[in-house]
Structure formats: structure tokens, C-alpha cells
Design a protein around this motif. Structure first.
Motif, PDB file in Angstrom:
ATOM      1  N   PRO A 665       0.831  -1.206   0.000  1.00  0.00           N
ATOM      2  CA  PRO A 665       0.000   0.000   0.000  1.00  0.00           C
ATOM      3  C   PRO A 665       0.858   1.245   0.000  1.00  0.00           C
ATOM      4  N   MET A 666       0.251   2.338  -0.450  1.00  0.00           N
ATOM      5  CA  MET A 666       0.887   3.645  -0.342  1.00  0.00           C
ATOM      6  C   MET A 666      -0.128   4.569   0.307  1.00  0.00           C
ATOM      7  N   VAL A 667       0.231   5.246   1.325  1.00  0.00           N
ATOM      8  CA  VAL A 667      -0.712   6.048   2.096  1.00  0.00           C
ATOM      9  C   VAL A 667      -0.245   7.489   2.171  1.00  0.00           C
ATOM     10  N   SER A 668      -1.236   8.346   2.431  1.00  0.00           N
ATOM     11  CA  SER A 668      -0.949   9.755   2.682  1.00  0.00           C
ATOM     12  C   SER A 668      -1.936  10.265   3.710  1.00  0.00           C
ATOM     13  N   VAL A 669      -1.622  11.352   4.354  1.00  0.00           N
ATOM     14  CA  VAL A 669      -2.463  11.950   5.387  1.00  0.00           C
ATOM     15  C   VAL A 669      -2.601  13.429   5.085  1.00  0.00           C
ATOM     16  N   ASN A 670      -3.851  13.946   5.234  1.00  0.00           N
ATOM     17  CA  ASN A 670      -4.037  15.371   4.999  1.00  0.00           C
ATOM     18  C   ASN A 670      -3.153  16.177   5.938  1.00  0.00           C
ATOM     19  N   THR A 671      -2.503  17.142   5.390  1.00  0.00           N
ATOM     20  CA  THR A 671      -1.611  17.961   6.213  1.00  0.00           C
ATOM     21  C   THR A 671      -2.383  19.140   6.794  1.00  0.00           C
ATOM     22  N   ILE A 672      -1.951  19.623   7.917  1.00  0.00           N
ATOM     23  CA  ILE A 672      -2.567  20.798   8.532  1.00  0.00           C
ATOM     24  C   ILE A 672      -1.496  21.854   8.692  1.00  0.00           C
ATOM     25  N   GLY A 690      -7.151   3.035  -1.680  1.00  0.00           N
ATOM     26  CA  GLY A 690      -7.989   1.921  -2.085  1.00  0.00           C
ATOM     27  C   GLY A 690      -7.684   0.603  -1.411  1.00  0.00           C
ATOM     28  N   PHE A 691      -6.620   0.545  -0.598  1.00  0.00           N
ATOM     29  CA  PHE A 691      -6.290  -0.699   0.096  1.00  0.00           C
ATOM     30  C   PHE A 691      -7.176  -0.857   1.328  1.00  0.00           C
ATOM     31  N   ALA A 692      -7.598  -2.089   1.556  1.00  0.00           N
ATOM     32  CA  ALA A 692      -8.335  -2.398   2.779  1.00  0.00           C
ATOM     33  C   ALA A 692      -7.346  -2.797   3.858  1.00  0.00           C
ATOM     34  N   GLY A 693      -7.639  -2.379   5.068  1.00  0.00           N
ATOM     35  CA  GLY A 693      -6.743  -2.719   6.157  1.00  0.00           C
ATOM     36  C   GLY A 693      -7.000  -1.855   7.360  1.00  0.00           C
ATOM     37  N   THR A 694      -6.048  -1.806   8.251  1.00  0.00           N
ATOM     38  CA  THR A 694      -6.180  -1.073   9.505  1.00  0.00           C
ATOM     39  C   THR A 694      -5.021  -0.107   9.656  1.00  0.00           C
ATOM     40  N   GLY A 695      -5.368   1.129  10.042  1.00  0.00           N
ATOM     41  CA  GLY A 695      -4.339   2.130  10.252  1.00  0.00           C
ATOM     42  C   GLY A 695      -4.393   2.700  11.646  1.00  0.00           C
ATOM     43  N   SER A 696      -3.292   3.170  12.124  1.00  0.00           N
ATOM     44  CA  SER A 696      -3.241   3.798  13.444  1.00  0.00           C
ATOM     45  C   SER A 696      -2.171   4.869  13.439  1.00  0.00           C
ATOM     46  N   TYR A 697      -2.383   5.848  14.337  1.00  0.00           N
ATOM     47  CA  TYR A 697      -1.468   6.976  14.454  1.00  0.00           C
ATOM     48  C   TYR A 697      -0.684   6.845  15.757  1.00  0.00           C
ATOM     49  N   SER A 698       0.495   7.425  15.749  1.00  0.00           N
ATOM     50  CA  SER A 698       1.285   7.497  16.971  1.00  0.00           C
ATOM     51  C   SER A 698       2.104   8.776  16.937  1.00  0.00           C
ATOM     52  N   GLY A 699       2.412   9.243  18.121  1.00  0.00           N
ATOM     53  CA  GLY A 699       3.198  10.463  18.229  1.00  0.00           C
ATOM     54  C   GLY A 699       2.674  11.310  19.368  1.00  0.00           C
ATOM     55  N   THR A 700       3.354  12.371  19.677  1.00  0.00           N
ATOM     56  CA  THR A 700       2.974  13.260  20.776  1.00  0.00           C
ATOM     57  C   THR A 700       1.729  14.040  20.415  1.00  0.00           C
ATOM     58  N   GLY A 701       0.729  14.016  21.307  1.00  0.00           N
ATOM     59  CA  GLY A 701      -0.469  14.823  21.138  1.00  0.00           C
ATOM     60  C   GLY A 701      -1.549  14.201  20.291  1.00  0.00           C
ATOM     61  N   THR A 721       3.359   9.595  13.089  1.00  0.00           N
ATOM     62  CA  THR A 721       3.486   8.432  12.217  1.00  0.00           C
ATOM     63  C   THR A 721       2.117   7.802  12.002  1.00  0.00           C
ATOM     64  N   TYR A 722       1.856   7.526  10.718  1.00  0.00           N
ATOM     65  CA  TYR A 722       0.661   6.765  10.392  1.00  0.00           C
ATOM     66  C   TYR A 722       1.119   5.427   9.838  1.00  0.00           C
ATOM     67  N   HIS A 723       0.697   4.351  10.470  1.00  0.00           N
ATOM     68  CA  HIS A 723       1.078   2.996  10.079  1.00  0.00           C
ATOM     69  C   HIS A 723      -0.176   2.267   9.624  1.00  0.00           C
ATOM     70  N   PHE A 724      -0.082   1.804   8.355  1.00  0.00           N
ATOM     71  CA  PHE A 724      -1.230   1.112   7.780  1.00  0.00           C
ATOM     72  C   PHE A 724      -0.826  -0.309   7.422  1.00  0.00           C
ATOM     73  N   ILE A 725      -1.618  -1.292   7.859  1.00  0.00           N
ATOM     74  CA  ILE A 725      -1.383  -2.692   7.530  1.00  0.00           C
ATOM     75  C   ILE A 725      -2.526  -3.168   6.658  1.00  0.00           C
ATOM     76  N   ALA A 726      -2.144  -3.506   5.397  1.00  0.00           N
ATOM     77  CA  ALA A 726      -3.166  -3.981   4.467  1.00  0.00           C
ATOM     78  C   ALA A 726      -3.551  -5.411   4.816  1.00  0.00           C
ATOM     79  N   THR A 727      -4.668  -5.853   4.264  1.00  0.00           N
ATOM     80  CA  THR A 727      -5.141  -7.206   4.554  1.00  0.00           C
ATOM     81  C   THR A 727      -4.213  -8.276   4.001  1.00  0.00           C
ATOM     82  N   ASN A 728      -3.325  -7.918   3.012  1.00  0.00           N
ATOM     83  CA  ASN A 728      -2.358  -8.900   2.499  1.00  0.00           C
ATOM     84  C   ASN A 728      -1.099  -8.981   3.356  1.00  0.00           C
ATOM     85  N   GLY A 729      -1.081  -8.248   4.444  1.00  0.00           N
ATOM     86  CA  GLY A 729       0.049  -8.287   5.361  1.00  0.00           C
ATOM     87  C   GLY A 729       1.111  -7.253   5.091  1.00  0.00           C
TER      88      GLY A 729
END
Length: 908
Positions: A665-672, A690-701, A721-729
Motif C-alpha cells: 500500500p501507499m498512504v498519505s495523510v491530509n496535512t494541517i 484503495g487498500f483495505a486494512g487497519t491504520g493507526s497513528y502514533s506520536g505526541t499529542g 506516524t501513520y502505520h497502515f497494515i493492508a489485509t495482504n500483510g
């Protein structure tokens, strides 16, 4: 019948391990288990000389150094792989004078080693690499130099001969009168025992002294080691001042004539004014070309030498084998007829036998010493220009090569190095010399060479490929081939394994052209199948052109057969695109036999794209890594590995696997944009393409769901950091920064009191960069846009200060200004109870905290006193209305107001 022993094993001279290119015979390394040398004479003007042996090898081993006459105890040594062990030679081995001595130094080891010998006394030193016994020859010429020096004692041109076997007969034809009773030009013979040394000395240049082993009673010519040098010598124009005619000893092992070549490229010694070169020919009819110019035959002197000076790169070719020697000159020497001394030049004489282009190496470990005032160390390298990019120094690519302009297709480098051990390597053959200079000091030696008889040798040939080889692989039938420069009518093959000698009568020689000369190839009639091991074959032939060694020759062939590797690997790691995968080599091969590995990561689609790992870069942990390019779709790749074993990396076996690399997968996050610390929490939104999977954020605040709260993070720049794990691993990361700008720190100050008609500065304080200010209301302020304006307000006022940073972050605070108006004092009142002017009213006095009022009658008696004036005075004193009259008051409003005094009248 006389008999000659011809040894055609090959060496590459250096301090550890090397390979070579070009056609060579037998052992491909100068490493050996047995060496002979001797402690050559050295002028000892002020102190005794010292001899040191530097010993190293590819493997840990042990060995010893012995003196042939046992006049000193054996010296035991231990070698750690690719490290240098130093052994100090006993003075009992020192050869001061000419003569015959049982003083040879015998160096042996349990496993292959390489040896470098160094003789020095103060700043007078010389060094050489030693040749193992297996590669020594029978015919030599001593090459020295014009004998002159600044020594306080007589100095000599020197050669030494060391016998490796008992009953060795040596014939010497000196080119100059030797000290003793051997005149120039008259051959004489000596018989030497094993380890016995003959040291010849002359006051003149011994160049062109021929030294050869001749046949003994049993018809065999035995191997000898030959060394040339000088007890102390100056090279260059003569200077009567000793400090301008610096001198050094010379000490070099001589190469047999059968190893000479026809093509040489020379490179100047770094930071010297010039070098001297000698071209030595064994045949005066040799045609020599230097830089494209044919040398007149008359230029070759009677001592078989053509000598010239140079400070440039040179190309030297000949139609017959020659030996080229490079000389470093004495310190300060320049190329001018006046012999002007150069105070900035550092160095001392040195002599280096150069390698022909026919005999090169592709890797070498060498030693650059710092002892005895050496301050500058160098390595000169000559390599094919199209292979220069593959050259590495200590494992790092070296890019400083210069293409030679003589059309040779070669490039050269003069590399400055630190003292210590260095490893140089390339994908193709090169020649190299190592040298160094200091004040009145020098050293130099050939970093590597092959010694091979170019016209007499044995090979094994694979009939399936028709390629000649020096070593082979188990399970392959090979054909033995003998190449000679003459035709013969019989070959006796001795396989030295206890089997009967095979006699072949009237063998057929197939003519082969080489360098304009006809050679003859003789094939053994049967192909032989070999198992792993070392072999030593001897072909005995009749030489129709008899020489000093007789008419029968033994040609030895030492070769190694190695098992094919059992290649296997497994793939692991993250099998996703744009991620590193691991190839773990599980190959089974004889210990130490693997010399090269090739890995294709996409063999099916890119068969010409592979990685090569040689002996210096093969992974110690057997792990190799690769990252496939990013792709959102899965792709199939063929991974292939070939492992090469054997002396010449001839035995190869491949293994391949198909690996599925999952799409990543390739991911991006809206910047502020930058936010202020008091901003509301912001929800980040990820795009997972378009990838299915689970994402989570980490970092201060930020929480795992992507809600960023600047109040939690505080001010600063934070990597999220945004870490996304697609269903294909397969997973993807993206990192980005959020900047929280701090709020300014504000304090408008304490509430203040202002006397009507006066002014004061608002005492606000603020901390922050590039702040702007705004006070409200603006009434009564001299400038509402500064931190500390002046107010003259006449009314009670609440002022609010707003501070804004350059990033738009805002802070507010306020203060209250209490305006104290001037008291209005009436001068009469009528306390008669009619409700009109019944009290003494003093307007605004009640606003003055802590004010005091005192009233006195004409007699000075205090009739009224108060602190504060919340209730006006009703004219009473002790409960009764005072009589009509004038009374005197003293009013102290305090709070910055002056005391007011006057009179007030009570009227009834």
C-alpha cells in the motif's frame, strides 16, 4: 642422461591472498609453506643493522624461522589471518663479507603464508617480498645499479644465492671483479648444501651477472633463490656533501628469466622529481619500443641494460622477454646538469622489479610501514581503463584513476595511504607497487606478481568446453595438455601417486602460435576423472636443444580439484514491494573453497543484471539483502544464485526460486497548517489509496484514531506516524510533522490608581517573538499599539491588552485604572435639621482610600477626626452641635494627593 627440473608453478607476490589473470601455471599465489632467504650485508656506519620478517596469511597458522647452521634457536611464530606478524632475525644469520656460509634463513609454516623481509639500520633500509620455494627457477641475472655512496666505509654491489637442496651446483659469471679471486667474465662453479648461501660482492655494479643452477651427478638442476642489492648506494648525480648524496641499502629477490614479459607500463613515484629506469635484456638482439619510439640497438649497453630517466607514465614493449626495474633516486636530486639540490624533496634510493602486463593480479593485501622515519606511503596501480571503476581500496571504491594517453587502454593511480595493512582488489587484473618516503628514507616493493614460464607449461582442458584450466572440478573428465617450445618424440607422465609411469612414444604436437612464436601442444590420450584433492604431475621430455642442465626436462604441474558446491538458499524478511528481503545462503561447500557468489534478483526478466560477491565481500553471516521496487500489485520474480568454488572459481552450481512479492500500500495523510496551542483538536484523515486494512497513528499529542490535540502536545514540532497494515500483510508508513506554536505570555499588570489630571505608564509585560499589541479602549492612551502606553484618562477605566504573535497566536489580559478626582470642599454648612446642607459634604473624598480628616476650633482643640469619609460630618462634637463659627480643617487624601488645609463655617 642429464636431466633438468623445470618448475612452472605460478605465484602472485603480495602479503596475503591474491588471484591473477592471464595464463598461469599451478599455484596462483605467492603464499607458500616454505621460503629461503638470507641476511644480506649492510654497511653499518654507526650501529648494527636489523632484519625483520613480516609474515601474514589467509588463515590462522603457526610456523618457525631457522638458521641453516643452527647457530641460533628456532623462532616460533603465530599468524592471525590477514594480520601481520613481525619476527626479528638473529644477528647470528648476518653475512658481513663475501663468501660461502651455511646461514640461509628457512621459513616454514603449517599453512600457506606470505613473507616480506626488511633490513635496516637507522635511515638506511631495504625491503623485498619473498618467493616460496615452489616457484623458484634455475636461471637468473643480477640487476643492481652503479655503485657509489656517502658511506664512511667501503660499499659493495651484492648478490646472494641460496640453495634449497643439498648438492646444488651453481654457475656464476660475474660482470665485475668479485672481492676475492673471481674476475669479471669468467664463469665459476660452487656446490652448495641445503640452506647454504653464497654472497658475491664487488666495488662495481654487478648488473648482468648470470647465476644459474646446473645439472648434478644425478642429472637434476635444483632450485635456487637469488637476491640482488647493495650494502649502501646513492642514485643520481654525484654530490661531495654527504647530506646531499643520501644513500640506502638495496635488497630485492630476483625473478627467474622464464617469468619476464614483453609489455610494461610504468608510473612515476609520487612527489619525487624523477625516477630512473633500467630495461634489462638477456638477448642483445631484443627490439625495444618506448612510448611508440623504437630504441636503436646501439642504445643497449654491453651489460645488457638500457637506462633512462623519466617523470612521466611510460609504455615499454619488446619482441623478446625483458625485465624492467624502477629506481628511486637520492633525496633532493633533480634533472639538471648542475646537480642542484632540492631542499623540499624527501626520499632515498630504492630498487623495485616491475611486473609485465602479461602477469597481473586482482587482489592483494600489502603492508605500508611507518618504521625508520617513513612519513608518506603510496600505492601505484595500473589497470585496464574500462575496469578502473571496479577497483577498491580497503573495501571502498577508488575513483582517482587517470587514463593513460598513450593509447594503451589502461589507467593508473598514485594513491596516498596511511601506514598499516591495506587490501586492494578489482574485477580484473592489475599491477601494483607499494612504496614510501621520509627524510633520508625510503622503501619499495612489487605489491604482487605472477611468475610463470610462458613457453613451457601443463594445463587441464575440459573437452566439453575446450577451455584450458589451471585447476578443476570433481566429476569432470579432463584432458592433460603439455605445451612446449620444441617438438619431442617421447613423454613420460608421472602422476606421483604410486601408479606406473605412463610412457608415450612419438606423441603428436599440435602447432600453436603465441606472440609470433610457434609452440607445440601434446594431449594425453585419455581423459581423466578426478576427485577432490591436490595433485602433482610431472611430464619428463627430451629437449633436443641441450643446455647447461642437460637434454631431459621434468615439467611439474601442481593443481587442485574441488567439489562442486551444493547451492541452496532460503528467502525471508518482508516479502512486500519496497521492503528489504533477505536471502540466506545455505550452500554446502568445502571449507574455504567458495571464492565468488553471483545473485540475480530478477533472473527471468533481467538475466544481465546481477550482484557479484568475491572473497572479500562474501557475507560472514550468509545473508544478502535486496529491495524490490514499489508496486501496488503483486509480482513474481525468479531469484537465482550461483556459488563458485575452487582455486580459480571454476566449480559453480546454481539454485533458483520463484518468489511472490506482494503489492504494497501507499498512504498519505491530509496535512494541517501550523496551529496555536489553544486551538481546538484537529482530526487527521488518511488516504489508503484503495487498500483495505487497519491504520493507526502514533506520536505526541495524537491518539490512535488520529485526533491531534495541541493542548496535550504543548508547543513544538512533533513527528506523527501513520502505520497502515493492508489485509495482504504488507504495510506502509508515512511520517509528517505538526507544528504547534506557543501562546505569548502576557501580564497587563496590577490595577492602578490615577490622580485626576496626572498620567501613568501601563506596566504590562509580555514574552514572545515578533509580537503586536492592541489596547482597548483607546480613550486616554497616547499609543494603543505599544506594550506600555501612557494613560491620562479622567474616568475609571478597564483596559484590555491583546497580544498577537507572528503565527497568529493570541493572548489577552486587562487591568483597572481607578481615577481619583480632586476633592470638592464646601466652606459652610447648616446642621439645623432642615435636611438642607445639614452635613459638611466633601465630594470625591470617599474615593481616596485611607484619607484622614481633622477639624479644630479656634482654640486648637480637635473637634472632629475621621479615617475615611464615608459619612460626612454633621457638625457635632461629643454629641452636640457646635456653635456657629469658623473651624479649621486638615484633610490628607493620601494616595498621592497633597494635604489640604482650610476653614469651614457652621451656620445655624
Amino acid at each position: 642422461m642429464n636431466k633438468v627440473k623445470v618448475f612452472v608453478s605460478v605465484i602472485s607476490i603480495f602479503l596475503v591472498c591474491c588471484s591473477y589473470f592471464g595464463f598461469a601455471q599451478g599455484n596462483s599465489s605467492n603464499q607458500g609453506k616454505e621460503f629461503w632467504t638470507a641476511y644480506m650485508s649492510h654497511v653499518e656506519d654507526n650501529r648494527e643493522s636489523t632484519m625483520i620478517l613480516y609474515i601474514t596469511g589467509d588463515e590462522n597458522t603457526t610456523g618457525k624461522v631457522e638458521i641453516a647452521d643452527e647457530s641460533a634457536a628456532d623462532i616460533l611464530f603465530t599468524v592471525t589471518a590477514r594480520q601481520v606478524t613481525q619476527v626479528k632475525v638473529s644477528r647470528a644469520a648476518y653475512l658481513r663479507d663475501a663468501g660461502q656460509y651455511l646461514k640461509g634463513l628457512h621459513i616454514t609454516a603449517a599453512k600457506n603464508i606470505a613473507v616480506y623481509a626488511h633490513i635496516y639500520s637507522q635511515s638506511v633500509s631495504g625491503a623485498t617480498l619473498l618467493l616460496p620455494v615452489a616457484v623458484l627457477g634455475k636461471n637468473y641475472y643480477s640487476i643492481n645499479f652503479t655503485q657509489q655512496s656517502n658511506a664512511q666505509k667501503p660499499t659493495y654491489s651484492v648478490f646472494m644465492v641460496v640453495a634449497t637442496e643439498d648438492n646444488t651446483i651453481v654457475e656464476i659469471t660475474p660482470s665485475q671483479n668479485l672481492t676475492g679471486d673471481h674476475p669479471a667474465g669468467e664463469p665459476f662453479q660452487i656446490t652448495l648444501r641445503k640452506g647454504e648461501v653464497y654472497q658475491g660482492m664487488s666495488a662495481n655494479d654487478l648488473t648482468n651477472t648470470q647465476i644459474k643452477s646446473i645439472s648434478t651427478a644425478d642429472g637434476v638442476c635444483k632450485k635456487i633463490a637469488v637476491f640482488s642489492g647493495s650494502t649502501k648506494i646513492a642514485i643520481g648525480c654525484y654530490s661531495p656533501e654527504a647530506d646531499q648524496f643520501t644513500s640506502d641499502n638495496l635488497f630485492q629477490q630476483v625473478y627467474p628469466t622464464s617469468s619476464w614479459g614483453k609489455n610494461y607500463l610504468t608510473v612515476p613515484l609520487k612527489n619525487r622529481n624523477y625516477d630512473i629506469f633500467r630495461i634489462f635484456v638477456s638477448d642483445l638482439d631484443t627490439k625495444i619500443t618506448i612510448n611508440g619510439n623504437i630504441l636503436p640497438q646501439s642504445s643497449i649497453l654491453n651489460n645488457h641494460v638500457y637506462q633512462f630517466t623519466s617523470s612521466q607514465v611510460n609504455s615499454i614493449t619488446a619482441d623478446k622477454p625483458i625485465q624492467v626495474v624502477q629506481y628511486a633516486v637520492s633525496q633532493g636530486k633533480t634533472l639538471n646538469s648542475a646537480c642542484v639540490f632540492d631542499d623540499d624533496d624527501l626520499g632515498d634510493p630504492e630498487m623495485i622489479y616491475l611486473n609485465p602486463l602479461e602477469q597481473t593480479l586482482n587482489h592483494v593485501t600489502l603492508y605500508s610501514p611507518s618504521a625508520n622515519a617513513i612519513t608518506n606511503n603510496y600505492i601505484n596501480v595500473v589497470i585496464k581503463a574500462d575496469k578502473a571503476a571496479t577497483f577498491k581500496l580497503d573495501g571502498v571504491p577508488y575513483t582517482g584513476f587517470v587514463v593513460m594517453q598513450n593509447g594503451s587502454g589502461y589507467a593508473y593511480a598514485q594513491i596516498a595511504v596511511n601506514s598499516g595493512t591495506h587490501y586492494i582488489s578489482a574485477d580484473d587484473g592489475f599491477t601494483a607497487i607499494a612504496y614510501g618516503f621520509g627524510p633520508n628514507e625510503s622503501y619499495g616493493y612489487l605489491a604482487g606478481t605472477n611468475l610463470k614460464n610462458l613457453n613451457e607449461y601443463i594445463t587441464i582442458t575440459n573437452p566439453a568446453t575446450n577451455t584450458s584450466q589451471l585447476n578443476g572440478c570433481s566429476g569432470i573428465p579432463y584432458k592433460l595438455q603439455l605445451v612446449l617450445s620444441y617438438q619431442i618424440n617421447q613423454i613420460k607422465w608421472n602422476f606421483n601417486d604410486g601408479s606406473p609411469i605412463q610412457i608415450l612414444n612419438n606423441p603428436v604436437g599440435v602447432p600453436v602460435q603465441k606472440d609470433g612464436k610457434t609452440l607445440y601442444r601434446y594431449d594425453y590420450p585419455e581423459d581423466k576423472l578426478y576427485t577432490q584433492g591436490s595433485y602433482n604431475y610431472t611430464a619428463t621430455v627430451f629437449n633436443p636443444v641441450a643446455d647447461e642442465c642437460g637434454s631431459t626436462k621434468d615439467i611439474d604441474f601442481n593443481f587442485t580439484i574441488t567439489d562442486f558446491p551444493k547451492t541452496e538458499f532460503e528467502l525471508g524478511g518482508n516479502l512486500c514491494s519496497a521492503n528489504q528481503i533477505t536471502l540466506h545462503d545455505k550452500t554446502s561447500a568445502p571449507p574455504g573453497s567458495v571464492g565468488k557468489i553471483k545473485i540475480w534478483w530478477d533472473f527471468a526478466n533481467n538475466p544481465d543484471n546481477f550482484e557479484v560477491f568475491n572473497s572479500s565481500t562474501i557475507a560472514a553471516d550468509n545473508n544478502y539483502y535486496h529491495t524490490y521496487p514499489y508496486s501496488p500489485a503483486s509480482a513474481s520474480y525468479t531469484v537465482k544464485m550461483i556459488v563458485y568454488t575452487g582455486e580459480d572459481e571454476l566449480c559453480d552450481n546454481g539454485y533458483e526460486k520463484t518468489v511472490i512479492i506482494q503489492g504494497s500500500p501507499m498512504v498519505s495523510v491530509n496535512t494541517i497548517n501550523d496551529i496555536c496551542q489553544d486551538a481546538a483538536p484537529v482530526q487527521l484523515v488518511a488516504d489508503n489509496k484503495g487498500f483495505a486494512g487497519t491504520g493507526s497513528y502514533s506520536g505526541t499529542g495524537i491518539n490512535a484514531m488520529g485526533l491531534f490535540n495541541p493542548a496535550v502536545s504543548g508547543p513544538g514540532t512533533f513527528t506523527i506516524t501513520y502505520h497502515f497494515i493492508a489485509t495482504n500483510g504488507c504495510d506502509a508508513f508515512t511520517n509528517f510533522d505538526i507544528t504547534v506554536n506557543p501562546l505569548p505570555i502576557i501580564d497587563a499588570g496590577k490595577d492602578l490608581i490615577l490622580l485626576e489630571g496626572e498620567s501613568l505608564i501601563l506596566p504590562a509585560k509580555a514574552i514572545g517573538d515578533n509580537l503586536t499589541y492592541q489596547w482597548e479602549p483607546v480613550k486616554g492612551l497616547d499609543n494603543p499599539d505599544v506594550l506600555n502606553p501612557v494613560t491620562t484618562t479622567t474616568e475609571d477605566t478597564y483596559y484590555k491588552l491583546t497580544i498577537t504573535t507572528a503565527f497568529g497566536c493570541v493572548a489577552q489580559d486587562e487591568l483597572f485604572i481607578k481615577v481619583l478626582k480632586k476633592p470638592v470642599i464646601v466652606n459652610a454648612f447648616t446642621p439645623n435639621g432642615d435636611g438642607i446642607n445639614d452635613t459638611w459634604t466633601i465630594k470625591y473624598l470617599e474615593t481616596y482610600p485611607g484619607n484622614t480628616v481633622d477639624v479644630f476650633n479656634r482654640q486648637g482643640e480637635k473637634v472632629y477626626s475621621s479615617v475615611g469619609y464615608a459619612e460626612p460630618w454633621d457638625g457635632r462634637y461629643r454629641g452636640s452641635i457646635l456653635p456657629t463659627g469658623t473651624y479649621y480643617y486638615i484633610i490628607n487624601p493620601k494616595n498621592g494627593r497633597k494635604v489640604i488645609a482650610g476653614n469651614v463655617t457652621i451656620i445655624k
